[in-house]
Scaffold this active site. Structure first.
Site, mmCIF file in Angstrom:
data_model
loop_
_atom_site.group_PDB
_atom_site.id
_atom_site.type_symbol
_atom_site.label_atom_id
_atom_site.label_comp_id
_atom_site.label_asym_id
_atom_site.label_seq_id
_atom_site.Cartn_x
_atom_site.Cartn_y
_atom_site.Cartn_z
ATOM 1 N N ARG A 27 -9.888 -5.290 8.122
ATOM 2 C CA ARG A 27 -9.872 -3.851 8.382
ATOM 3 C C ARG A 27 -10.929 -3.085 7.611
ATOM 4 N NH1 ARG A 27 -5.803 -6.250 7.295
ATOM 5 N NH2 ARG A 27 -4.684 -5.847 9.201
ATOM 6 N N SER A 32 -8.392 0.625 3.163
ATOM 7 C CA SER A 32 -7.559 1.806 3.431
ATOM 8 C C SER A 32 -7.959 2.966 2.536
ATOM 9 C CB SER A 32 -6.076 1.487 3.208
ATOM 10 O OG SER A 32 -5.658 0.492 4.093
ATOM 11 N N CYS A 60 -3.729 -9.127 4.672
ATOM 12 C CA CYS A 60 -5.031 -9.753 4.397
ATOM 13 C C CYS A 60 -5.025 -10.401 3.023
ATOM 14 C CB CYS A 60 -6.193 -8.807 4.584
ATOM 15 S SG CYS A 60 -5.898 -7.099 4.245
ATOM 16 N N GLU A 111 0.848 -1.183 0.000
ATOM 17 C CA GLU A 111 0.000 0.000 0.000
ATOM 18 C C GLU A 111 0.889 1.241 0.000
ATOM 19 O OE1 GLU A 111 -3.162 0.700 -0.219
ATOM 20 O OE2 GLU A 111 -3.902 -1.346 -0.280
ATOM 21 N N CYS A 159 -1.343 -7.307 -0.560
ATOM 22 C CA CYS A 159 -1.166 -6.946 0.841
ATOM 23 C C CYS A 159 -0.646 -8.160 1.583
ATOM 24 C CB CYS A 159 -2.503 -6.485 1.420
ATOM 25 S SG CYS A 159 -2.473 -6.241 3.187
ATOM 26 N N HIS A 163 -8.375 -10.794 -0.501
ATOM 27 C CA HIS A 163 -8.246 -10.311 -1.875
ATOM 28 C C HIS A 163 -8.502 -11.450 -2.864
ATOM 29 C CE1 HIS A 163 -7.109 -6.130 -1.573
ATOM 30 N NE2 HIS A 163 -6.334 -6.426 -0.552
ATOM 31 N N CYS A 204 4.613 2.883 10.568
ATOM 32 C CA CYS A 204 4.562 4.328 10.398
ATOM 33 C C CYS A 204 5.724 5.088 10.997
ATOM 34 C CB CYS A 204 3.263 4.873 10.956
ATOM 35 S SG CYS A 204 3.041 4.556 12.680
#
Lengths: 153, 572
Positions: free
Chosen positions: B484, B507, B64, B14, B61, B68, B554
């Site tokens: 999510r 997201s 997850c 992502e 990803c 997908h 992050c």
């Protein structure tokens, strides 16, 4: 499944061009049957899922891309002693390899006997499933090197 | 005093997600969320065999993966009118539930707990007291003084060795941490138990999907066969293994995760009034019990809630081109019909148009385009997706399992139902969902066993497998729920190949930039009002962002009002 003696684990994202070269190397190895006691694993972008196969192996041969500034396709063999010896995540896993190694310590286990093969790539990588010409040559050579230098038979 | 904080997360695919927040007088006044790495899976898929698409999307990803693949298979089945056998739905449901339980537990202990749990404080804990507290919370057998003392010793050695590793980025000692040392010790101890336990639950993916990571899926069903006697099929031994994994999962969730969640939440009830953000919630739903086409049969229901009105759940149709649209006014794309328009994913375009500064840069130009994420809207509304949205839709639709558990949690914490609209509510909803899904998983397994006993072992239909039987053109949508949030793939098939493929991932709903009208999405909205006691250690911002479970690591940058960077912290 019987416990493998040696786990050859290729990781990376095959949708991000050369970033997935670790997986390409393992796929090249998979074209022939694995020697006895050896398991090939396409680790892809899996993270914590890899903890158990890593814990079970006596020895791990890890194959990953690195953006270390060397010419694309450069193959290096590293015996990592510290987490910092691992390639800095090109695009971090949610829970990265370093965290997996930390998990060994936290769970009170000895870190595995591990050898790391890195293939240098350039950044950034485009969204593609193809390797660049340099890595398309380097990947099968890396597979051959691992087969000859690290695996029995 | 006005400061801009930037959170710059990184993930394998992502890409970097960067959040800039303006902090004034210790409170977030405004926020901007930007995906700073380009995506382009749509371009990779064009021209390929639709039946292969799942294998590519599965690697989008690292976290997850299975969902997908599921969304992709369903999009093709929807386009071609393929209905999978009941056993295929049951196996897909089992894999879905296993994914949820693993992902939610891992999220809580390995990503989110450290926002609330002070790892260093646990070194001061009294293991005997910790054991007393733990035993009062649950009958988990490891809650004895010896175990807690051993964990404490191990962590002590680890911390003293100077290699904090996964704990290196915490703001240990920050006054926002409120748990007593003993509760911190319990949580860290269970962090390690979770690490061991999660290795087991994901075996369900390897058993039904043949391998892990990235298990196999199949258009038209599932790629496994049942034969109780056959060594290479899903036999009695493997089914017994699945049964014991499900049993252990229920035990772990009910004796470890949920009690910990409630114990921790009890110390942070002020967070039931922080981080609410948007008032609209969207769930595509999943877990069909009478086939994917019968959306009324989903255990996780489909629907939309507007303005937090739990008395009304709106219908959602992924194919209606007036409902879901993606905008790019603030995204680095261009649309043929102009950047102000919104496009339904069937007509989606993926034409890059980067206008931002050359990285690294200090600050985004948020008046113009500032993200690689498009901005999806449902009937023009910004929508929050994720466990809270799913639980609210289920609650509002009267699902008795969900109502009972949500009611129990609210009562235990002694908070009103409005407490759900918050950072704490989001985190609690995830726990409730894990518990309910773990039990549903058992139900799906029992149904599967009953079918096999009745001789129903079909797992795949050959209907429309052969491309020669396909129409010249077809389009379909595969909707599901990633842990999510709402996830869907839209496919257009032309001359037996993929002509267009669009993903709208959770997201994108939650982390997208402002839309054409200037409306904020979930992250930007939820951060407003979040307190920041110390701008050098913005743990409060992480609490709210992590409550959404971004599949991201992050980094935090801090800016002063003139845009000068004054602080930066990397996070994993």
């Amino acid at each position: 499944m019987t416990r493998p003696d040696i786990l050859v684990l290729g990781i990376g994202n095959t949708l991000l061009g050369d970033e997935g070269v670790g997986v390409h190397v393992v796929r090249a190895l998979m074209e022939s049957p694995a020697p006895p006691g050896v398991q090939y694993l396409d680790g892809g972008t899996g993270s914590l899922v890899l903890l158990e196969p890593m814990q079970e192996a006596r020895r791990i041969i890890l194959v990953d891309a690195t953006a270390d500034g060397n010419p694309p396709g450069t193959l290096q063999r590293i015996v990592p002693k510290y987490a910092s010896d691992f390639p800095s995540s090109l695009a971090a896993h949610d829970i990265g390899l370093k965290d997996l190694l930390d998990s060994f310590y936290l769970l009170g286990q000895e870190p595995p006997d591990m050898v790391l093969y890195t293939l240098s790539i350039a950044l950034p990588q485009d969204m593609t499933t193809e390797l660049s010409p340099a890595l398309a040559v380097a990947a099968p050579l890396a597979a051959y090197t691992i087969l000859m230098e690290e695996l029995p038979g | 005093m006005n400061k801009r904080i930037v959170i710059d997360p990184v993930t394998r695919i992502e890409g970097h997600l960067r959040i800039e927040a303006v902090v004034e007088n210790g409170v977030v006044k405004d926020a901007f969320s930007a995906g700073t790495m380009v995506r382009g899976i749509e371009k990779i898929l064009k021209g390929r065999d639709p039946r292969d698409a799942w294998a590519f999307t599965e690697r989008v990803c690292g976290v997850c993966t299975t969902v997908h693949a599921l969304a992709s298979c369903r999009s093709v089945e929807d386009a071609l009118g393929i209905e999978v056998p009941r056993n295929a739905d049951l196996v897909r449901n089992l894999m879905f539930c296993a994914q949820y339980v693993q992902d939610h537990v891992v999220h809580f202990y390995h990503l989110h707990a450290l926002d609330w749990v002070d790892v260093v404080s646990m070194l001061k804990a009294n293991p005997v007291e910790a054991s007393k507290i733990a035993q009062s919370l649950s009958p988990w057998p490891k809650s004895n003084p010896g175990h807690f003392a051993a964990v404490q010793q191990r962590l002590k050695k680890y911390v003293e060795s100077g290699q904090l590793g996964i704990f290196a980025n915490g703001y240990w000692g920050h006054k926002a941490y409120k748990l007593p040392p003993e509760v911190n010790l319990i949580a860290v101890s269970h962090y390690l138990d979770a690490l061991e336990w999660q290795k087991d639950i994901v075996k369900i993916h390897a058993i039904f999907g043949g391998k892990n990571p990235h298990p196999n899926y199949l258009v038209g069903g599932v790629p496994c066969s049942f034969n109780t006697e056959e060594v290479n099929a899903i036999n009695t031994e493997r089914l017994n293994h699945v049964a014991s994994l499900i049993k252990d999962a229920i035990t772990f969730v009910e004796q470890v995760y949920v009690p910990d969640l409630l114990a921790v939440a009890g110390f942070y009830k002020d967070w039931a009034a922080i981080g609410g953000g948007l008032e609209n919630y969207l769930a595509y739903g999943d877990l069909p019990t009478r086939g994917y086409r019968d959306t009324a049969s989903f255990l996780l229901p489909r629907g939309a809630i507007l303005g937090r009105n739990l008395n009304e759940v709106h219908e959602v149709n992924g194919k209606d081109e007036q409902e879901i649209k993606e905008y790019i006014s603030h995204s680095w794309y261009k649309y043929g019909a102009g950047d102000g328009t919104g496009l339904h994913p069937f007509k989606g375009e993926t034409e890059f148009n980067y206008t931002g500064p050359k990285p690294p840069y200090e600050q985004l130009d948020v008046d113009g385009k500032y993200s690689w994420l498009k901005t999806p809207r449902w009937k023009e509304h910004p929508m929050e997706v994720g466990p809270l949205a799913r639980m609210l839709v289920a609650y509002a639709k009267g699902n008795t399992d969900v109502k009972e558990l949500v009611g129990g949690v609210l009562k235990k914490l002694d908070v009103p139902v409005t407490a759900l609209f918050s950072t704490l509510g989001r985190t609690a909803a995830r726990g409730v969902e894990t518990q309910v899904v773990a039990h549903w998983m058992k139900g799906f397994f029992d149904d599967l066993i009953a079918n096999i006993k009745n001789g129903e072992t079909r797992t795949h239909t050959r209907y429309h497998w052969d491309p020669e039987t396909w129409p010249a053109e077809a389009e379909g949508v595969g909707m599901t729920e990633a842990p999510r949030g709402a996830l869907a793939h839209w496919i257009r098939i032309k001359d037996r190949l993929i002509d267009n493929y669009q993903l709208v991932v959770p997201s994108t709903w939650n982390a997208s930039p402002r839309d054409t009208k200037g409306q904020r999405s979930s992250y930007e909205s939820a951060l407003i009002g979040t307190p920041v006691a110390n701008v050098d250690q913005p743990v409060e911002i992480l609490r709210t962002i992590h409550s959404f479970d971004p599949c991201l690591a992050c980094a935090v940058h801090l800016y002063d009002p003139d845009g000068k960077q004054i602080h930066q912290v990397q996070f994993n």
